[in-house]
Design a protein around this motif. Structure first.
Motif, PDB file in Angstrom:
ATOM      1  N   ARG A  36      38.967  11.907  80.990  1.00 43.00           N
ATOM      2  CA  ARG A  36      38.460  10.577  80.652  1.00 43.00           C
ATOM      3  C   ARG A  36      37.531  10.133  81.769  1.00 43.00           C
ATOM      4  O   ARG A  36      37.889  10.184  82.944  1.00 43.00           O
ATOM      5  CB  ARG A  36      39.655   9.648  80.521  1.00 43.00           C
TER       6      ARG A  36
ATOM      7  N   ILE B 289      46.879  11.107  79.218  1.00 41.52           N
ATOM      8  CA  ILE B 289      46.673  11.668  80.557  1.00 41.52           C
ATOM      9  C   ILE B 289      47.676  11.001  81.487  1.00 41.52           C
ATOM     10  O   ILE B 289      47.744   9.771  81.555  1.00 41.52           O
ATOM     11  CB  ILE B 289      45.235  11.405  81.057  1.00 41.52           C
TER      12      ILE B 289
ATOM     13  N   GLY C 137      43.808   9.763  76.486  1.00 40.15           N
ATOM     14  CA  GLY C 137      42.794  10.806  76.651  1.00 40.15           C
ATOM     15  C   GLY C 137      42.266  11.207  75.291  1.00 40.15           C
ATOM     16  O   GLY C 137      42.795  10.778  74.267  1.00 40.15           O
TER      17      GLY C 137
ATOM     18  N   ASN D 295      42.564  14.019  73.778  1.00 37.84           N
ATOM     19  CA  ASN D 295      43.504  14.879  73.053  1.00 37.84           C
ATOM     20  C   ASN D 295      44.926  14.329  73.107  1.00 37.84           C
ATOM     21  O   ASN D 295      45.557  14.146  72.074  1.00 37.84           O
ATOM     22  CB  ASN D 295      43.476  16.304  73.623  1.00 37.84           C
TER      23      ASN D 295
ATOM     24  N   GLU E 247      40.120  20.178  79.887  1.00 30.76           N
ATOM     25  CA  GLU E 247      40.482  20.146  78.469  1.00 30.76           C
ATOM     26  C   GLU E 247      40.775  18.735  77.966  1.00 30.76           C
ATOM     27  O   GLU E 247      40.673  18.464  76.774  1.00 30.76           O
ATOM     28  CB  GLU E 247      41.719  21.023  78.210  1.00 30.76           C
ATOM     29  N   ASN E 248      41.193  17.845  78.847  1.00 31.90           N
ATOM     30  CA  ASN E 248      41.610  16.500  78.438  1.00 31.90           C
ATOM     31  C   ASN E 248      41.268  15.514  79.552  1.00 31.90           C
ATOM     32  O   ASN E 248      42.107  15.221  80.399  1.00 31.90           O
ATOM     33  CB  ASN E 248      43.118  16.483  78.144  1.00 31.90           C
TER      34      ASN E 248
END
Length: 167
Positions: free
Chosen positions: A88, A135, A130, A132, A85-86
Motif C-alpha cells: 500500500r 497488511i 491492502g 489482496n 505482493e501486497n
C-alpha cells in the motif's frame, strides 16, 4: 513482552524520494500527533534539498520539552507499507524539522487516516487494508526500547544545554 502498553510503536516503511527509495527502520507512530514529521537528516538521505520544500505555517510543541518548534518547510513523499505482493502506497505531507532525533520520522493521525490504519499499542501492531489481504506491521519491544532510551538521552542533553545557556 515485559511491560505491555509501555512501548512506542516503531515501524519500518519505505519512503520514496526523488533520488532513492529507502526503508527506514525507526519511524514512530504517534496517535496523539496532528502532523507528520520528517527530520532533516532523513530528508537529505532521500535526496530532498531545501529548495524542494514548500513553506509551512505550522508550529508545535512536544519534541523538545518546553520548546516551541517551527518546521523549515513541508514536503510530500510517497510512503509504502507491505510486501511486493501486497503493498500500500500513500502520498503524505511531512513537516520537516531541523532537530536531532532517535527516529527517522513521525507519522501521526493524518498518516493513519490516509492509510486507514489501526494500531494496537499493547501488541505493537498496525493493520491496514491492502489490495489482496490486510497488511499487518509488527514492531518488537526491544527496538522500541532502544529508540526510547536514545530519545531520552537526547532530550536530557538538550535540556542540560538549555540550562547552561541560561547561566
Amino acid at each position: 513482552m515485559p511491560n505491555p502498553g509501555g512501548y512506542a510503536l516503531v515501524v519500518d516503511p519505505t519512503l520514496i524520494g526523488p533520488d532513492s527509495n529507502i526503508k527506514f527502520t525507526r519511524v514512530l507512530i504517534d496517535n496523539g500527533s496532528s502532523i507528520n514529521i520528517m527530520y532533516r537528516d532523513t530528508m537529505l538521505k532521500l535526496g530532498i534539498i531545501d529548495n524542494m520544500l514548500e513553506p509551512s505555517r505550522t508550529t508545535f510543541h512536544g519534541i523538545v520539552p518546553r520548546v516551541l518548534c517551527a518546521p523549515v518547510g513541508k514536503i510530500r513523499v510517497d510512503v509504502l507499507f507491505g510486501t511486493r505482493e501486497n503493498c500500500r502506497t500513500e502520498n503524505l505531507v511531512f513537516e520537516v524539522v531541523d532537530l536531532n532525533s532517535s527516529y527517522h520520522a513521525l507519522m501521526g493521525r493524518p498518516a493513519l487516516a490516509k492509510f486507514m490504519a489501526t494500531t494496537h499499542i499493547g501488541y505493537l501492531k498496525m493493520k491496514m487494508p491492502g489490495p489482496n489481504v490486510t497488511i499487518t506491521i509488527s514492531d518488537n519491544y526491544k527496538r522500541s526500547m532502544e529508540c526510547m532510551a536514545a530519545g531520552s538521552a537526547l532530550a536530557e542533553s538538550l535540556v542540560i544545554a538549555g540550562e547552561k545557556k541560561k547561566q
